[in-house]
Each structure stands twice: as structure tokens, then as C-alpha cells.
Design an enzyme around this catalytic site. Structure first.
Site, PDB file in Angstrom:
ATOM      1  N   ASP A   4      67.542  20.998  59.348  1.00  0.00           N
ATOM      2  CA  ASP A   4      68.186  19.694  59.367  1.00  0.00           C
ATOM      3  C   ASP A   4      69.605  19.925  59.096  1.00  0.00           C
ATOM      4  O   ASP A   4      69.961  20.355  58.117  1.00  0.00           O
ATOM      5  CB  ASP A   4      67.564  18.844  58.435  1.00  0.00           C
ATOM      6  CG  ASP A   4      66.256  18.258  59.081  1.00  0.00           C
ATOM      7  OD1 ASP A   4      65.956  18.477  60.268  1.00  0.00           O
ATOM      8  OD2 ASP A   4      65.655  17.532  58.385  1.00  0.00           O
ATOM      9  N   THR A   5      70.684  19.419  59.479  1.00  0.00           N
ATOM     10  CA  THR A   5      71.991  19.981  59.861  1.00  0.00           C
ATOM     11  C   THR A   5      72.943  18.879  60.290  1.00  0.00           C
ATOM     12  O   THR A   5      72.537  17.881  60.866  1.00  0.00           O
ATOM     13  CB  THR A   5      71.777  20.957  61.047  1.00  0.00           C
ATOM     14  OG1 THR A   5      70.844  21.950  60.634  1.00  0.00           O
ATOM     15  CG2 THR A   5      73.054  21.575  61.502  1.00  0.00           C
ATOM     16  N   ILE A   6      74.230  19.058  60.017  1.00  0.00           N
ATOM     17  CA  ILE A   6      75.238  18.148  60.571  1.00  0.00           C
ATOM     18  C   ILE A   6      76.137  18.946  61.505  1.00  0.00           C
ATOM     19  O   ILE A   6      76.386  20.129  61.291  1.00  0.00           O
ATOM     20  CB  ILE A   6      76.088  17.425  59.495  1.00  0.00           C
ATOM     21  CG1 ILE A   6      76.933  18.404  58.642  1.00  0.00           C
ATOM     22  CG2 ILE A   6      75.203  16.547  58.608  1.00  0.00           C
ATOM     23  CD1 ILE A   6      78.318  18.665  59.127  1.00  0.00           C
ATOM     24  N   SER A  26      74.793  23.149  57.234  1.00  0.00           N
ATOM     25  CA  SER A  26      73.378  22.814  57.091  1.00  0.00           C
ATOM     26  C   SER A  26      72.770  23.355  55.813  1.00  0.00           C
ATOM     27  O   SER A  26      73.195  24.392  55.297  1.00  0.00           O
ATOM     28  CB  SER A  26      72.611  23.400  58.283  1.00  0.00           C
ATOM     29  OG  SER A  26      71.223  23.212  58.172  1.00  0.00           O
TER      30      SER A  26
END
Length: 530
Positions: A349-351, A368
């Protein structure tokens, strides 16, 4: 052009500078820095720091960071800010401890966080502002509070059990034992103090002293092996991007230990088919994309690791002969029944956020903690939520991605940059764990083959596959007729458990002298320029 009768959003247009992120507070922080005279790197780090507070399920200072910086003249610089396994985390030691697999919530899944060091290095080499300057907005969000946005709340709600299992995480990320609701204001005072210390004295405030000791003590109490020396020794890696042309566009990805070259393998396979003549949401397009993905990801799982432990460099997987061999496995009339490993040797899950400034510098940055809220382990005194990137390691002796002390794991987070006529053309990236190479290929082919603008390319329906079973997962927006035909080709399909990934993109339109931005509606963010 989109149908204005249907709900949606237009691409953002501007002439001077632009930022696209998955959170409104992050985008506004980047624009604030740009309008105050900072450059794209300053703005990108400011935005990433804000997201490290307001999107804790996706990112944080306890995670890793990768970035590509493209200058107006076309020169490009890559930075790998991923941390290694603790020096003591050898296969023999883990076997001695009885570890047979690295669970997502295990202290052994925690690798050295690289993000803070990466931010400092990016600013020192390419920025004009200090860490103290660009962390102000993030510190304010942590100290004074921020409203929880809808997508963040949605993700948070799935993680009550995970956060409740760790005292530090429960204290920092729950309110009286409950998940925060949409619009509720959250504060992270311990994290604010840590960010302020980093702003005051630099990355050493994270990697040495009280914060580092808090991380080490927290992991040790759970049986972890990280030491103060492991943290103090964190260094970033300069990387020359791997570049491959796709129908006149040069696409740049960072080399291993990231999986960026897998996107180039997918694009190389897809280039051998006439995508432009297909329906972008039709079964033929998705069949080709999913089959190319299954082949490329099988290559990844067999060979990708810390580059010092790979038998082949990424260029070996991008030769015309090798891509021809992979593409020849795809038939339009049926699913590939199996993918034997012997096929996949090359010769044997990460930006995510993107910023372009008024000088034309473009930054593609991804940060992340891996799975939702990382390992779920939070160092209580410093408020540092620790990633679980070490779960990407394998435990099979002899596998190139087998865990070992000081070794970096296979990494899923990949920023991308595309060039046209030698100049930066598209700064883009797609979040979503393993989906990212497939997402890069999907968004780019939407633009190059189907003529979509960045927002349309991001909005378009997505499919992916379970990385173990290869069962296809379809978003609800994929047409029913497409799914029916795909099933007839032999694909097993289920509804995706949630929206697939998230993306940001900024196109530099040199013909019109504009910037065109897109931001994924699957997240809370926006593209904004001036």
C-alpha cells in the site's frame, strides 16, 4: 473527451507548474512550496512528508522512497531509498529462531526505513530548500490535526484488529480503541516531535539517538534483530534508469531491486500487438494485457532481487529476441494454461506523486510502508510506524531474493518517467503493491494507443490477477460483455476486492505550452496547477 453527462472529473490544465497527489493536503503543500519559489524536488518532498502523516495506511517515515528526477534538458537521475534487512537477519539465524515464513506483521518483516534519508539526499542534490523548510506542513498536520478523508477512513476501517494488536499503534492510530471516522480530526503528537527533530537536525535525528533507539527497542521486544548500527548505516543508492522505447516514447524505470523493468517487459510484449485497433475496455485488450502481465510477473518472481544477487541484469529481459519469445506464447483465442520456468530465462500500500515546476523539472516520487499500516508495529515514543517490506523476501536457500543480512528485498514501488524527443514528457506512477508494473503499462497504453488524456487514462476500468493463482480480478466498471468473453477464453474471473491501485500523472504538452494533470478518483487526491 469524456461524456459530461456522466460523473467524473476533467484533467487539470496549467501553464506554469503542477502537482498531482493522492491527498488534497499533500497537493496543496506542494503548490505552496512551488509558489514560494521552491522547485519540483522541494515540493515533492513536502508533499510526501504530508502524506506520511495524513495517509498513514499507505506511507510514513518508517517506510521507503524511490524517485526519478528529470531536468528540462532531458538528463535524468534515479534514487533508491529502500533499506536492507538487519545485518543479523541471516537465513541461519532465522532458521535458529524457528521462522519458516516472514509474516506481514512479524518484526522480521521490518527492514531499515529509507524514506527520511532519501528525502534529505534528494533535497541536497536537486532541491533548493532544507528539510526544516519543507517539513513545516507535515509537522503542523501531525501536531495540530488533520481531517480524515473518505478513502483513508475506508482503508483505516479494515485495520482495527491489526492496529489493536500493538500498543504503540493503538495509541497513535486509534481513538479510545476505535477507528477514526470520516471528518474526524486526528493528531499524532509523538510523530510531530520526531518530524520536528528531523527538521531541526536532519536525517541523523531519525537514524541515530532517541528515535533510532525507540525503533530498536520496540522491535527487540518482539524478537526483532535490528540494531542501532543497521539504522545508522542506511544509505541511498544512485541509479541510472532503465529505458525502453514504446511506440516513440522513451519510458524510464528504476532498475532492481525495484520491479520497474517488469513494466518495460510488459510494454515490450504489448508492442507486438495492434492495441490501437481494439476497444480499450474490450476483451481482446484485457486478454492481451493480462497474458503479458502473467508472463512478465513470472519473470519477476523467478529472477528479481537485490541487484547484487541477480543472475541477469534488466537489459537481458528487454532484448527483441527475448520479448519475441514471450509474446509468441500469447494466442488471441485462449488463455496460456501454464508458464513453465524454463521459458523465462533470458538467454538462459503506497503513495505516488508527481510534480513539475516552472523551469520544467519533473519529479516522479513514490513512498510506502507496503501493506496497510506496514507491519502494524509502531515505536511508541517516536510515533514511527514501521514498514513490512521484508515480507517480500523469500526463505528458499539459493533463491536470488532469499533474505540475508544487509540485503535489500524485491521492491514493488516504482516511479516512472517518459521522454519524447529527449525531453521530459510524462511524469507518472501507479500505486497498488504488485499491480504497479501492470498499472504503468495500462495507463501508458491508454494514452499512447488509445489517445486518452492523463485523467481519462487513470479513470479507465482496470483488471489485475492474483499473483499466486492468476485468477483475474475485475473492477465493477469493466463491462459485463468483456468478462463473459474472457471467461470463454479460459480465464477465471472474480470481482476485485477493492478498487485496483491509484495513479497520478502530469503530461508536459510542449505543443500548447501547458501541463495536463490527472489524479485517481480511487483515492482522495487531486491534480492542481497554476
Amino acid at each position: 473527451m469524456r461524456d459530461f453527462h456522466h460523473p467524473g472529473r476533467s484533467a487539470a490544465y496549467a501553464t506554469t507548474a503542477m502537482a498531482a497527489t493522492s491527498h488534497p493536503l499533500s497537493t496543496s503543500a506542494a503548490i505552496e512550496v512551488l509558489q514560494a519559489g521552491g522547485n519540483a524536488v522541494d515540493a515533492a518532498v513536502a508533499a510526501a512528508a504530508v502524506q506520511a502523516v495524513v495517509e498513514p495506511q499507505m506511507t510514513g517515515i518508517g517506510g521507503d522512497c524511490f524517485a526519478i528526477v528529470a531536468n528540462p534538458d532531458g538528463s535524468v537521475h534515479g534514487l533508491n531509498g529502500s533499506g536492507p534487512a538487519p545485518a543479523a537477519a541471516t537465513p541461519d539465524k532465522l532458521a535458529e529462531l524457528g521462522v519458516t515464513q516472514i509474516d506481514f506483521n512479524s518484526p522480521h518483516a521490518v527492514t531499515v526505513p529509507g524514506a527520511v534519508r532519501a528525502w534529505e539526499v534528494l533535497l541536497a542534490r536537486h532541491g533548493t530548500r532544507s528539510l526544516g523548510d519543507v517539513l513545516k506542513r507535515a509537522i503542523g498536520c501531525a501536531r495540530d490535526g488533520y481531517p480524515v478523508t473518505p478513502r483513508v477512513a475506508h482503508d483505516w476501517a479494515r485495520n482495527l484488529e491489526k492496529l489493536s494488536a500493538d500498543a504503540g499503534a493503538a495509541d497513535e492510530y486509534l481513538i479510545d480503541g476505535a477507528i477514526p471516522k470520516v471528518g474526524q480530526v486526528m493528531r499524532h503528537r509523538a510523530l510531530a516531535r520526531t518530524l520536528q527533530a528531523i527538521a531541526d537536525t536532519g536525517a541523523k535525528a531519525f537514524y541515530e539517538g532517541e528515535v533510532a533507539q525507540d525503533i530498536v527497542d520496540t522491535l527487540a521486544a518482539k524478537g526483532g534483530l535490528m540494531t542501532m548500527d543497521d539504522l545508522a548505516g542506511m544509505e541511498t543508492l544512485d541509479m541510472t534508469p532503465v529505458v525502453r522505447n514504446y511506440r516513440g516514447i522513451d519510458v524510464a524505470e528504476l532498475p532492481p531491486n525495484g520491479q520497474g523493468f517488469i513494466a518495460l517487459v510488459m510494454l515490450g510484449i504489448l508492442e507486438r500487438f495492434d492495441l490501437a485497433g481494439l476497444d480499450p475496455s474490450g476483451p481482446e485488450r484485457f486478454h492481451l494485457e493480462m497474458e503479458a502481465g502473467r508472463l512478465a510477473y513470472s519473470v519477476r518472481d523467478l529472477f528479481l532481487a537485490d541487484p547484487d544477487h541477480m543472475a541477469y541484469g534488466p537489459d537481458a529481459f528487454l532484448t527483441p529476441a527475448y520479448l519475441d519469445k514471450l509474446a509468441a506464447r500469447i494466442t488471441p483465442s485462449s488463455r496460456i494454461p501454464d508458464i513453465p520456468p524454463a521459458l523465462l530465462g533470458p538467454s538462459s500500500d503506497t503513495i505516488y506523486l508527481s510534480v513539475v515546476d516552472d523551469a520544467g523539472m519533473a519529479v516522479s516520487l513514490i513512498n510506502s510502508v507496503y501493506k496497510d499500516f506496514g507491519s502494524g508495529i509502531c515505536a511508541p515514543k517516536s510515533g514511527v510506524l514501521l514498514q513490512n517490506r521484508g515480507a517480500c523476501f523469500r526463505l528458499e536457500p539459493g533463491h536470488p531474493n532469499c533474505i540475508d543480512g544487509g540485503k535489500r528485498p524485491l521492491h514493488t514501488i516504482i516511479p516512472a518517467m517518459a521522454f519524447k524527443d529527449g525531453k521530459p514528457h510524462l511524469s507518472f506512477g501507479v500505486m497498488g503493491g504488485g499491480y504497479q508494473p501492470c498499472g504503468h503499462a495500462h495507463v501508458l497504453t491508454n494514452m499512447v494507443d488509445f489517445g486518452m488524456d492523463p485523467q481519462e487514462a487513470i479513470d479507465a476500468p482496470r483488471m489485475f490477477f492474483d499473483e499466486t493463482t492468476h485468477v483475474l480480478q475485475a473492477e465493477r466498471s469493466v463491462p459485463a460483455e468483456t468478462l463473459s468473453v474472457l471467461r470463454g477464453l479460459g480465464h477465471e474471473i472474480v470481482e476485485a476486492p477493492g478498487p485496483i491501485g491509484g495513479a497520478q500523472a502530469i503530461l508536459i504538452d510542449r505543443d500548447n505550452g501547458t501541463l495536463v494533470g490527472g489524479s485517481d478518483p480511487r483515492k482522495d487526491g487531486m491534480a492542481l496547477g497554476y
